[in-house]
Design a protein around this motif. Structure first.
Motif, mmCIF file in Angstrom:
data_model
loop_
_atom_site.group_PDB
_atom_site.id
_atom_site.type_symbol
_atom_site.label_atom_id
_atom_site.label_comp_id
_atom_site.label_asym_id
_atom_site.label_seq_id
_atom_site.Cartn_x
_atom_site.Cartn_y
_atom_site.Cartn_z
ATOM 1 N N ALA A 2 46.700 0.089 -2.907
ATOM 2 C CA ALA A 2 45.544 0.862 -3.364
ATOM 3 C C ALA A 2 44.278 0.013 -3.390
ATOM 4 N N ILE A 3 44.444 -1.280 -3.377
ATOM 5 C CA ILE A 3 43.284 -2.170 -3.404
ATOM 6 C C ILE A 3 42.548 -2.154 -2.067
ATOM 7 N N GLU A 4 43.249 -2.025 -0.962
ATOM 8 C CA GLU A 4 42.617 -2.090 0.357
ATOM 9 C C GLU A 4 41.562 -1.009 0.580
ATOM 10 N N PRO A 5 41.801 0.264 0.265
ATOM 11 C CA PRO A 5 40.729 1.257 0.440
ATOM 12 C C PRO A 5 39.510 0.957 -0.441
ATOM 13 N N ARG A 6 39.756 0.476 -1.654
ATOM 14 C CA ARG A 6 38.629 0.117 -2.526
ATOM 15 C C ARG A 6 37.859 -1.058 -1.945
ATOM 16 N N LEU A 7 38.577 -2.010 -1.386
ATOM 17 C CA LEU A 7 37.932 -3.170 -0.780
ATOM 18 C C LEU A 7 37.109 -2.735 0.428
ATOM 19 N N GLN A 8 37.661 -1.865 1.235
ATOM 20 C CA GLN A 8 36.939 -1.366 2.403
ATOM 21 C C GLN A 8 35.692 -0.597 1.976
ATOM 22 N N ALA A 9 35.808 0.224 0.945
ATOM 23 C CA ALA A 9 34.659 0.982 0.450
ATOM 24 C C ALA A 9 33.584 0.036 -0.076
ATOM 25 N N SER A 10 34.013 -1.013 -0.761
ATOM 26 C CA SER A 10 33.054 -1.999 -1.264
ATOM 27 C C SER A 10 32.351 -2.726 -0.124
ATOM 28 N N GLU A 11 33.108 -3.096 0.898
ATOM 29 C CA GLU A 11 32.512 -3.776 2.054
ATOM 30 C C GLU A 11 31.525 -2.867 2.777
ATOM 31 N N GLU A 12 31.843 -1.577 2.883
ATOM 32 C CA GLU A 12 30.927 -0.630 3.513
ATOM 33 C C GLU A 12 29.650 -0.489 2.688
#
Length: 70
Positions: A2-12
């Motif tokens: 679940a951390i990966e989508p949040r990380l991707q959203a943060s990077e975007e």
């Protein structure tokens, strides 16, 4: 995972913010160049006007005179 989508959203979000900051920086730099050019023009026009006033009447330029109510 679940951390990966949040990380991707943060990077975007960071990428969008970085782009916005870069664009705003360009705008500010352009505006500063325009302000500098206009400041030089105003100084030149003031100098010309002072010279014209001095040549025209031999008096103190209006910009240097005290207002009549003083």
């Amino acid at each position: 995972m679940a951390i990966e989508p949040r990380l991707q959203a943060s990077e975007e979000a960071i990428a969008h913010l970085t782009r916005a900051v870069d664009e705003l920086s360009e705008v500010v730099a352009r505006q500063q160049r325009e302000i500098d050019a206009l400041t030089r023009r105003v100084a030149m026009l003031m100098q010309r006007e002072a010279e014209r006033e001095t040549e025209g009447g031999g008096t103190i330029p209006l910009a240097d005179q005290r207002p009549p109510h003083w």
